[in-house]
Scaffold this motif. Sequence first.
Motif, short mmCIF file in Angstrom:
data_model
loop_
_atom_site.label_atom_id
_atom_site.label_comp_id
_atom_site.label_asym_id
_atom_site.label_seq_id
_atom_site.Cartn_x
_atom_site.Cartn_y
_atom_site.Cartn_z
N CYS A 86 -13.25 -3.74 0.11
CA CYS A 86 -12.85 -3.81 -1.24
C CYS A 86 -11.49 -4.70 -1.76
O CYS A 86 -11.17 -4.76 -2.89
CB CYS A 86 -12.06 -2.10 -1.49
N HIS A 87 -10.55 -5.21 -0.85
CA HIS A 87 -9.53 -5.82 -1.13
C HIS A 87 -9.63 -7.45 -0.21
O HIS A 87 -10.32 -7.27 0.58
CB HIS A 87 -8.36 -5.36 -0.49
N SER A 88 -8.92 -8.36 -0.94
CA SER A 88 -8.64 -9.42 -0.08
C SER A 88 -7.30 -9.72 0.05
O SER A 88 -6.56 -9.21 -0.56
CB SER A 88 -9.17 -10.73 -1.08
N PHE A 89 -7.21 -10.33 1.22
CA PHE A 89 -5.71 -10.44 1.73
C PHE A 89 -5.04 -11.83 1.85
O PHE A 89 -3.87 -12.31 2.17
CB PHE A 89 -5.70 -9.98 3.17
N ASN A 90 -5.68 -13.06 1.19
CA ASN A 90 -5.34 -14.16 1.29
C ASN A 90 -4.73 -14.52 -0.05
O ASN A 90 -4.98 -14.23 -1.24
CB ASN A 90 -6.51 -15.30 1.77
N ASN A 91 -3.67 -15.72 0.14
CA ASN A 91 -2.95 -15.99 -1.03
C ASN A 91 -3.89 -16.63 -2.10
O ASN A 91 -4.77 -17.74 -1.75
CB ASN A 91 -2.04 -17.01 -0.64
N ASN A 95 -9.95 -10.52 -6.69
CA ASN A 95 -9.80 -9.18 -6.70
C ASN A 95 -11.17 -8.75 -6.37
O ASN A 95 -12.03 -9.36 -7.00
CB ASN A 95 -9.39 -8.72 -8.03
N LYS A 96 -11.30 -7.83 -5.75
CA LYS A 96 -12.66 -7.09 -5.47
C LYS A 96 -12.60 -5.66 -5.98
O LYS A 96 -12.22 -5.70 -7.41
CB LYS A 96 -12.97 -7.11 -3.89
N VAL A 97 -13.35 -4.84 -5.64
CA VAL A 97 -13.31 -3.49 -6.08
C VAL A 97 -11.78 -3.18 -6.27
O VAL A 97 -11.56 -2.20 -7.11
CB VAL A 97 -13.80 -2.50 -5.20
N ARG A 111 0.88 -4.58 -10.29
CA ARG A 111 1.46 -5.89 -10.22
C ARG A 111 0.65 -6.97 -10.93
O ARG A 111 1.22 -7.88 -11.76
CB ARG A 111 1.99 -6.34 -9.01
N LEU A 112 -0.40 -6.81 -10.76
CA LEU A 112 -1.51 -7.88 -11.46
C LEU A 112 -1.66 -7.66 -12.85
O LEU A 112 -2.36 -8.44 -13.57
CB LEU A 112 -2.69 -7.83 -10.64
N GLY A 113 -1.43 -6.73 -13.60
CA GLY A 113 -1.31 -6.52 -15.09
C GLY A 113 -2.87 -6.45 -15.35
O GLY A 113 -3.57 -5.66 -14.93
N ASP A 114 -3.22 -7.36 -16.38
CA ASP A 114 -4.46 -7.29 -17.09
C ASP A 114 -5.64 -8.14 -16.11
O ASP A 114 -6.59 -8.14 -16.36
CB ASP A 114 -4.51 -8.12 -18.43
N ALA A 115 -5.04 -8.70 -14.98
CA ALA A 115 -5.96 -9.63 -14.03
C ALA A 115 -6.76 -8.44 -13.16
O ALA A 115 -7.75 -9.00 -12.83
CB ALA A 115 -5.19 -10.59 -13.21
N TYR A 116 -6.42 -7.41 -13.17
CA TYR A 116 -7.26 -6.22 -12.51
C TYR A 116 -7.12 -4.99 -13.20
O TYR A 116 -6.10 -4.64 -13.97
CB TYR A 116 -6.65 -5.73 -11.15
N ALA A 117 -8.15 -4.24 -13.26
CA ALA A 117 -8.36 -2.99 -13.97
C ALA A 117 -7.80 -1.79 -12.97
O ALA A 117 -8.76 -1.15 -12.47
CB ALA A 117 -9.85 -2.75 -14.41
#
Length: 173
Positions: A86-91, A95-97, A111-117
């Motif tokens: 569900c998550h990625s860990f690299n710089n 974004n996944k699930v 912290r990602l604001g509108d870049a992630y729901a």
Amino acid sequence: MGGMEFNKIMGAAIMALLIAMLAGFFADKIVAPQQLAENVYKVEGVAAATISGEAAAPVLAADISALFATADVARGETLAKACAACHSFNNGGPNKVGPNLWGIVGSHHARLGDAYAYSAAMKASSDKIWNNEGLNQYLFNPRQAVPGTKMAFAGIKNDQDRASVIAYLNTLK
């Protein structure tokens, strides 16, 4: 079919319903279920319901600050591979699930604001910082730490494993 035959069929159906209702009534009186004082099967990390149906006090994660001295970053990275679904860990990873976790330690919730729901609950706690203690509580039981979160994960119940995962997340900077 004559009128008498119809009456016999209807009488038999009514009699069957009456017998079924009486059997249920007497069975309930003879075998009355008893409410247990506590659950027979206890699930670790899940608050048990009391007899009145109210939830018991929330179960908090143990203080693992002492375990950071012995936390194994390599083990944390291995354990975090289960999160990679569900998550990625690299710089700069996608974004996944779930959101990308690069640089999560020391950053704000949502912290990602509108870049992630994010869920409304996570957005409402955006003034909080992801520190070791906050991650400890969240990774122990996400739905208790942020009620209403979208994260469908039961949590990491082993204290040393949680410390190792948090130590690994601290290296992602």
